[in-house]
Scaffold this motif. Structure first.
Motif, short mmCIF file in Angstrom:
data_model
loop_
_atom_site.label_atom_id
_atom_site.label_comp_id
_atom_site.label_asym_id
_atom_site.label_seq_id
_atom_site.Cartn_x
_atom_site.Cartn_y
_atom_site.Cartn_z
N PHE A 175 20.67 -33.67 4.17
CA PHE A 175 19.61 -33.53 5.17
C PHE A 175 18.23 -33.80 4.57
N PHE A 176 18.01 -33.33 3.36
CA PHE A 176 16.70 -33.43 2.73
C PHE A 176 16.32 -34.85 2.30
N ASP A 177 17.26 -35.79 2.41
CA ASP A 177 17.00 -37.18 2.05
C ASP A 177 16.36 -37.98 3.19
N PHE A 178 16.17 -37.36 4.34
CA PHE A 178 15.64 -38.06 5.51
C PHE A 178 14.20 -37.68 5.78
N SER A 179 13.61 -38.39 6.71
CA SER A 179 12.27 -38.04 7.18
C SER A 179 12.26 -38.16 8.70
N ILE A 182 7.15 -36.42 8.30
CA ILE A 182 7.56 -35.34 7.39
C ILE A 182 8.78 -35.79 6.59
N ASP A 183 8.66 -35.68 5.29
CA ASP A 183 9.79 -35.88 4.39
C ASP A 183 10.56 -34.55 4.41
N LEU A 184 11.80 -34.57 4.87
CA LEU A 184 12.56 -33.32 5.01
C LEU A 184 12.80 -32.64 3.66
N ASN A 185 12.55 -33.33 2.58
CA ASN A 185 12.62 -32.73 1.25
C ASN A 185 11.61 -31.57 1.14
N GLU A 186 10.57 -31.59 1.99
CA GLU A 186 9.60 -30.50 2.01
C GLU A 186 10.24 -29.16 2.40
N TYR A 187 11.40 -29.23 3.05
CA TYR A 187 12.08 -28.02 3.50
C TYR A 187 13.23 -27.61 2.57
N LYS A 188 13.26 -28.17 1.38
CA LYS A 188 14.36 -27.91 0.45
C LYS A 188 14.45 -26.44 0.04
N ASN A 189 13.38 -25.70 0.21
CA ASN A 189 13.40 -24.28 -0.14
C ASN A 189 14.02 -23.42 0.96
N LYS A 190 14.37 -24.00 2.09
CA LYS A 190 14.96 -23.25 3.19
C LYS A 190 16.43 -22.98 2.92
N LYS A 191 16.88 -21.80 3.30
CA LYS A 191 18.27 -21.41 3.11
C LYS A 191 19.16 -21.85 4.27
N ILE A 210 23.10 -27.90 15.24
CA ILE A 210 23.72 -28.20 13.95
C ILE A 210 23.08 -27.27 12.93
N LEU A 211 23.89 -26.47 12.27
CA LEU A 211 23.39 -25.54 11.25
C LEU A 211 23.61 -26.16 9.88
N ILE A 212 22.54 -26.25 9.13
CA ILE A 212 22.56 -26.90 7.81
C ILE A 212 22.26 -25.85 6.75
N ASN A 213 23.01 -25.91 5.66
CA ASN A 213 22.85 -24.91 4.60
C ASN A 213 21.80 -25.34 3.57
N ASN A 214 21.61 -24.51 2.55
CA ASN A 214 20.57 -24.76 1.56
C ASN A 214 20.84 -25.95 0.66
N GLU A 215 22.05 -26.48 0.70
CA GLU A 215 22.38 -27.70 -0.05
C GLU A 215 22.08 -28.94 0.78
N GLY A 216 21.67 -28.74 2.04
CA GLY A 216 21.40 -29.87 2.92
C GLY A 216 22.64 -30.44 3.55
N LYS A 217 23.70 -29.63 3.59
CA LYS A 217 24.98 -30.05 4.18
C LYS A 217 25.24 -29.26 5.45
N ILE A 218 26.04 -29.83 6.33
CA ILE A 218 26.33 -29.17 7.60
C ILE A 218 27.26 -27.99 7.38
N GLU A 219 26.82 -26.84 7.84
CA GLU A 219 27.60 -25.61 7.76
C GLU A 219 28.48 -25.46 8.98
N ASP A 220 27.91 -25.75 10.17
CA ASP A 220 28.65 -25.59 11.42
C ASP A 220 27.89 -26.27 12.54
N THR A 221 28.57 -26.46 13.67
CA THR A 221 27.94 -27.02 14.86
C THR A 221 28.26 -26.11 16.04
#
Length: 188
Positions: free
Chosen positions: A32-36, A45-54, A155-166
């Protein structure tokens, strides 16, 4: 070679499971963090700015939908969990022909009617060939369950930037199902 009825039944069950399975094996060449995205105010917004989100709750929205009142619940969970690591990100979409024409109209609608303070993107398609890359990525890595079938698909995304659930449009953002997943990701 003669097959037993049990073997035939197993083969049919396996084929049905394969056919109806909605998840794919995620290879996650990108996260997820690789997109804008462009926000409703025009800022990129570069979504990498949200990399600190859990946890990130990505929701495709629309102003004229029967589920539009879910904006209230999105704002409520944003207020409750933003300082604990949650990001709520609304993606207005006209993929289902229920969104306003301009970003300015969407921004005003959300602020006036729902007092929205979480980030809202520009208007993007969320399905098909013209979908924003985030939604193509979600489909590629999580399968059919990540494709919005209607507005307010989550879409719920986890702190690794991967999809947790939908979650479908019918699942309210404040439902126990979503809140428990969010709280697990936030470690609370």
């Amino acid at each position: 070679m003669k097959f037993s009825n049990f073997t035939k039944l197993l083969a049919i069950v396996f084929l049905m499971i394969s056919f109806f399975s909605t998840k794919t094996l995620a290879n996650y060449e990108k996260v997820f963090f690789d997109f804008s995205v462009e926000l409703v105010n025009g800022k990129l917004i570069d979504l990498n700015e949200y990399k600190n989100k859990k946890a990130i709750l990505l929701v495709n929205t629309a102003s004229y939908c029967g589920f539009t009142k879910q904006y209230n619940d999105m704002q409520n969970i944003w207020e409750k969990y933003q300082n604990k690591g949650l990001l709520v990100l609304a993606v207005p979409s006209n993929s289902f022909n229920q969104e306003k024409k301009t970003e300015k109209e969407v921004k005003e609608f959300c602020e006036v009617n729902f007092n929205i303070t979480f980030p809202i993107t520009s208007i993007y398609d969320v399905k098909g060939d013209s979908a924003h890359d985030i939604f193509k990525w979600a489909k590629e890595n999580h399968g059919k369950s990540a494709i919005p079938k209607w507005n307010f698909h989550k879409i719920l995304i986890n702190n690794e930037g991967k999809i947790e659930d939908t979650f479908s449009s019918f699942t309210n953002p404040t439902s126990n199902k979503i809140i428990s997943k969010i709280e697990t990701l936030l470690n609370i």
